[in-house]
Scaffold this motif. Structure first.
Motif, mmCIF file in Angstrom:
data_model
loop_
_atom_site.group_PDB
_atom_site.id
_atom_site.type_symbol
_atom_site.label_atom_id
_atom_site.label_comp_id
_atom_site.label_asym_id
_atom_site.label_seq_id
_atom_site.Cartn_x
_atom_site.Cartn_y
_atom_site.Cartn_z
ATOM 1 N N LEU A 186 10.786 2.882 -7.464
ATOM 2 C CA LEU A 186 10.853 3.458 -6.114
ATOM 3 C C LEU A 186 12.286 3.508 -5.587
ATOM 4 O O LEU A 186 12.546 4.148 -4.569
ATOM 5 N N LYS A 187 13.225 2.842 -6.261
ATOM 6 C CA LYS A 187 14.627 2.914 -5.851
ATOM 7 C C LYS A 187 15.182 4.327 -5.991
ATOM 8 O O LYS A 187 16.250 4.644 -5.447
ATOM 9 N N LYS A 188 14.452 5.170 -6.726
ATOM 10 C CA LYS A 188 14.881 6.563 -6.904
ATOM 11 C C LYS A 188 14.089 7.517 -6.022
ATOM 12 O O LYS A 188 14.267 8.735 -6.113
ATOM 13 N N ALA A 189 13.205 6.958 -5.165
ATOM 14 C CA ALA A 189 12.373 7.796 -4.293
ATOM 15 C C ALA A 189 13.164 8.151 -3.039
ATOM 16 O O ALA A 189 13.249 7.364 -2.088
ATOM 17 N N GLY A 190 13.772 9.349 -3.040
ATOM 18 C CA GLY A 190 14.683 9.750 -1.967
ATOM 19 C C GLY A 190 14.068 9.730 -0.582
ATOM 20 O O GLY A 190 14.683 9.255 0.374
ATOM 21 N N SER A 191 12.850 10.232 -0.458
ATOM 22 C CA SER A 191 12.234 10.309 0.869
ATOM 23 C C SER A 191 11.997 8.907 1.447
ATOM 24 O O SER A 191 12.173 8.682 2.652
ATOM 25 N N LEU A 192 11.631 7.954 0.595
ATOM 26 C CA LEU A 192 11.418 6.579 1.060
ATOM 27 C C LEU A 192 12.746 5.937 1.448
ATOM 28 O O LEU A 192 12.829 5.223 2.458
ATOM 29 N N LEU A 230 0.830 -1.205 0.000
ATOM 30 C CA LEU A 230 0.000 0.000 0.000
ATOM 31 C C LEU A 230 0.861 1.251 0.000
ATOM 32 O O LEU A 230 0.537 2.253 -0.674
ATOM 33 N N ALA A 231 1.981 1.211 0.724
ATOM 34 C CA ALA A 231 2.918 2.348 0.708
ATOM 35 C C ALA A 231 3.427 2.589 -0.706
ATOM 36 O O ALA A 231 3.504 3.741 -1.170
ATOM 37 N N SER A 232 3.756 1.501 -1.411
ATOM 38 C CA SER A 232 4.256 1.625 -2.789
ATOM 39 C C SER A 232 3.207 2.254 -3.697
ATOM 40 O O SER A 232 3.510 3.180 -4.477
ATOM 41 N N GLN A 256 10.790 -5.899 -0.912
ATOM 42 C CA GLN A 256 9.692 -6.302 -1.785
ATOM 43 C C GLN A 256 8.989 -5.103 -2.423
ATOM 44 O O GLN A 256 8.347 -5.244 -3.462
ATOM 45 N N MET A 257 9.151 -3.911 -1.850
ATOM 46 C CA MET A 257 8.603 -2.695 -2.482
ATOM 47 C C MET A 257 9.235 -2.483 -3.845
ATOM 48 O O MET A 257 8.562 -2.114 -4.813
ATOM 49 N N PHE A 258 10.528 -2.720 -3.918
ATOM 50 C CA PHE A 258 11.264 -2.459 -5.155
ATOM 51 C C PHE A 258 11.039 -3.565 -6.183
ATOM 52 O O PHE A 258 11.221 -3.339 -7.384
ATOM 53 N N ILE A 259 10.690 -4.758 -5.715
ATOM 54 C CA ILE A 259 10.319 -5.821 -6.649
ATOM 55 C C ILE A 259 9.013 -5.471 -7.332
ATOM 56 O O ILE A 259 8.853 -5.634 -8.546
ATOM 57 N N PHE A 260 8.069 -4.947 -6.547
ATOM 58 C CA PHE A 260 6.776 -4.539 -7.087
ATOM 59 C C PHE A 260 6.913 -3.312 -7.992
ATOM 60 O O PHE A 260 6.328 -3.257 -9.080
ATOM 61 N N ALA A 261 7.691 -2.339 -7.544
ATOM 62 C CA ALA A 261 7.833 -1.087 -8.310
ATOM 63 C C ALA A 261 9.302 -0.661 -8.291
ATOM 64 O O ALA A 261 9.728 0.089 -7.398
ATOM 65 N N PRO A 262 10.127 -1.157 -9.229
ATOM 66 C CA PRO A 262 11.560 -0.837 -9.244
ATOM 67 C C PRO A 262 11.851 0.662 -9.266
ATOM 68 O O PRO A 262 12.903 1.094 -8.775
ATOM 69 N N ALA A 321 1.138 9.769 2.922
ATOM 70 C CA ALA A 321 0.529 8.487 3.313
ATOM 71 C C ALA A 321 1.510 7.348 3.077
ATOM 72 O O ALA A 321 1.617 6.418 3.895
ATOM 73 N N ALA A 322 2.246 7.408 1.968
ATOM 74 C CA ALA A 322 3.220 6.369 1.653
ATOM 75 C C ALA A 322 4.312 6.322 2.716
ATOM 76 O O ALA A 322 4.714 5.234 3.156
ATOM 77 N N GLU A 323 4.794 7.493 3.126
ATOM 78 C CA GLU A 323 5.864 7.547 4.130
ATOM 79 C C GLU A 323 5.384 7.016 5.480
ATOM 80 O O GLU A 323 6.106 6.288 6.177
ATOM 81 N N TYR A 324 4.149 7.357 5.843
ATOM 82 C CA TYR A 324 3.589 6.865 7.108
ATOM 83 C C TYR A 324 3.449 5.334 7.084
ATOM 84 O O TYR A 324 3.830 4.640 8.025
ATOM 85 N N LEU A 325 2.904 4.818 5.992
ATOM 86 C CA LEU A 325 2.729 3.375 5.862
ATOM 87 C C LEU A 325 4.067 2.650 5.850
ATOM 88 O O LEU A 325 4.211 1.563 6.417
ATOM 89 N N LEU A 326 5.063 3.248 5.198
ATOM 90 C CA LEU A 326 6.385 2.635 5.138
ATOM 91 C C LEU A 326 6.980 2.528 6.535
ATOM 92 O O LEU A 326 7.535 1.482 6.915
ATOM 93 N N GLU A 327 6.885 3.594 7.323
ATOM 94 C CA GLU A 327 7.418 3.554 8.693
ATOM 95 C C GLU A 327 6.719 2.486 9.523
ATOM 96 O O GLU A 327 7.345 1.781 10.316
ATOM 97 N N THR A 328 5.403 2.371 9.341
ATOM 98 C CA THR A 328 4.646 1.356 10.078
ATOM 99 C C THR A 328 5.116 -0.041 9.704
ATOM 100 O O THR A 328 5.333 -0.894 10.570
ATOM 101 N N ALA A 329 5.287 -0.283 8.407
ATOM 102 C CA ALA A 329 5.735 -1.594 7.945
ATOM 103 C C ALA A 329 7.138 -1.898 8.445
ATOM 104 O O ALA A 329 7.432 -3.022 8.878
ATOM 105 N N LEU A 330 8.042 -0.899 8.412
ATOM 106 C CA LEU A 330 9.410 -1.101 8.871
ATOM 107 C C LEU A 330 9.458 -1.435 10.358
ATOM 108 O O LEU A 330 10.297 -2.222 10.800
#
Length: 483
Positions: free
Chosen positions: A465-471, A427-429, A457-463, A439-448
């Motif tokens: 996102l490897k360039k998403a600095g804030s994430l 969902l964060a992705s 697995q975020m990057f497997i789903f959406a490669p 919302a993505a940043e909040y969900l990511l922190e929760t998952a971490l």
């Protein structure tokens, strides 16, 4: 139930060969008062069996109590009637009355260990462990070296789940050289409660310690570990059993199953091939499905499929083999070949969520959009707790350009499975991809915070996102907090 059979028979009576139904009529009609102990036991057993097969519990129990009360009053020196009455009262949790009857019986049978053993169980069920152990020790002293009595008591303790109390009884039996493996095997076979099975383990390990060259002790220990799904330990125990006795077929079966469960496919294939030559052709029939998959895992794909066809020809209702055969094609991305097998598996056993999940993925693989959409919808209703449904459904929607719908489905899945870190990452992705960065940043922190190791697995789903600095910065705080 019937315990202490060695104490029940009236040795002065010959084996009963009369008409039990006539006896029952005489008893119910109060036609006579002079029933022998043997006759009373036969009447009791009649009511006991009648209750068992007809289900008329209340009426049958009342009759059983009447018979036992008559037996206790007329033959107080024969403990069998008291022991049977205690069984009934223990089932009713009327422990106080059970102890009263046992106390009365000991006035006439002061040295009968069965009465002490039964009261030990009653006290334990009442939650009085110290008194129970004292009573049990008294019973064991009276039993002395009587093997039959110790075996009876061991069965009684196992039936009522008094596993801790059973350990000293087992120790004494083993110290006398008794073979009680058949008792433990019986209770291991009929037990369905994993807590009970786990409590049997110390008894089995004690058997191994006392006799490390007993194939039965190792076999039962392996069976216990297998039931507890500790397959590494199961393989270890079964290995000892077959080392001691290479002709122990049941131990070989357990060993092979354990090897399969720990993914030692090459060893599985090697051993089943060798042992099939030693044992009869049908010896490992129940393991043929595992054999077929092990062949696939070891690269013998043609042989694997040939064996699956043989299995399915013999048993066309074997949904697991239909499914596994489909997987051999599915994993090669030959979805057209996989679908007929997967459809048959799902048709035979729609309750198995994995069958539907893989079939839906195969439909997606051949672009059968209507089929996979309909199937994912059905699966989400029938198995709302399965996170894989929403994960796969979301991928299908995202890859067909329906990312907003993928967001809705993933939210639906997370609502059903609020602790799923996989759905949180997904969902964060999707939130980030749809421009919902906070919302993505909040969900990511929760998952971490739940499971940081699975963030990749975020990057497997959406490669991308490897360039998403804030994430990446958020992930770094959890993965490399010192940097």
């Amino acid at each position: 139930m019937s315990f202490f059979p060695s104490d029940w028979d009236d040795e002065d009576e010959e084996e009963f060969n009369g008409n039990v139904e006539e006896l029952v009529k005489e008893f119910e009609g109060h036609q006579r008062e002079d029933f022998t102990p043997r006759e009373l036991l036969e009447i009791f057993r009649y009511y006991s069996m009648d209750q068992l097969f007809t289900g008329k519990e209340a009426n049958g129990k009342a009759h059983m109590k009447m018979v036992l009360e008559l037996g206790m009053s007329q033959f107080p020196y024969i403990p069998v009637f008291t022991l049977h009455m205690c069984e009934i009262l223990m089932g009713e949790k009327n422990y106080r009355l059970a102890r009263k009857y046992l106390s009365q019986a000991r006035e006439y049978n002061a040295f009968e260990p069965a009465l002490f053993f039964m009261e030990a169980v009653v006290l334990s069920l009442e939650g009085r462990p110290e008194k129970a152990m004292d009573m049990m020790r008294s019973g064991m002293e009276l039993a002395a070296d009587d093997e039959e009595t110790l075996e009876d008591f061991l069965e009684l303790l196992l039936f009522y789940g008094r596993f801790e109390m059973a350990l000293p009884v087992l120790e004494k039996a083993l110290s006398q050289g008794q073979d009680v493996s058949y008792i433990l095997e019986k209770w291991l076979d009929i037990s369905t409660d994993k807590d009970h099975i786990e409590k049997l383990l110390p008894l089995l390990e004690k058997m191994v310690d006392e006799n490390p060259y007993s194939e039965d002790a190792w076999y039962l220990t392996g069976t216990c570990y297998l039931e507890l799904e500790n397959h590494e330990k199961a393989a270890w125990a079964f290995d000892y059993a077959i080392t001691i006795n290479e002709n122990f077929l049941e131990a070989w079966t357990g060993y092979l199953e354990s090897l399969y469960e720990i993914s030692k496919y090459e060893e599985f294939v090697k051993h089943i091939t060798e042992q099939s030559k030693r044992f009869s052709g049908s010896a490992f029939e129940d393991l043929q499905g595992l054999y077929a998959w092990s062949l696939y895992e070891t690269g013998s794909i043609t042989d694997s499929r040939a064996l699956y066809r043989k299995i399915l020809k013999k048993n066309p209702q074997d949904s697991e083999s239909w499914y596994s055969m489909g997987l051999t094609w599915h994993y090669e991305q030959n979805y057209s070949a996989a679908i007929p097998y997967l459809e048959r598996a799902y048709e035979l056993n729609p309750v198995e969520a994995d069958y539907g999940i893989v079939l839906a993925a195969a439909y997606f693989g051949v672009s059968a959009t209507e089929k996979w959409e309909a199937l994912y919808d059905i699966l989400s209703q029938e198995h709302p707790e399965e996170e894989e449904i929403y994960l796969d459904w979301g991928i299908a929607l995202h890859e067909t350009g329906e990312t907003d719908r993928a967001l809705e489905i993933t939210q639906q899945g997370l609502k059903q499975n609020p602790n799923s870190y996989k759905l949180m990452y997904r969902l964060a992705s999707i939130c980030y991809l749809t421009g919902q960065h906070p919302a993505a940043e909040y969900l990511l922190e929760t998952a971490l915070s739940v499971n940081a190791e699975e963030h990749a697995q975020m990057f497997i789903f959406a490669p991308e996102l490897k360039k998403a600095g804030s994430l990446l910065r958020i992930i770094a705080r959890y993965i490399n907090p010192g940097l």
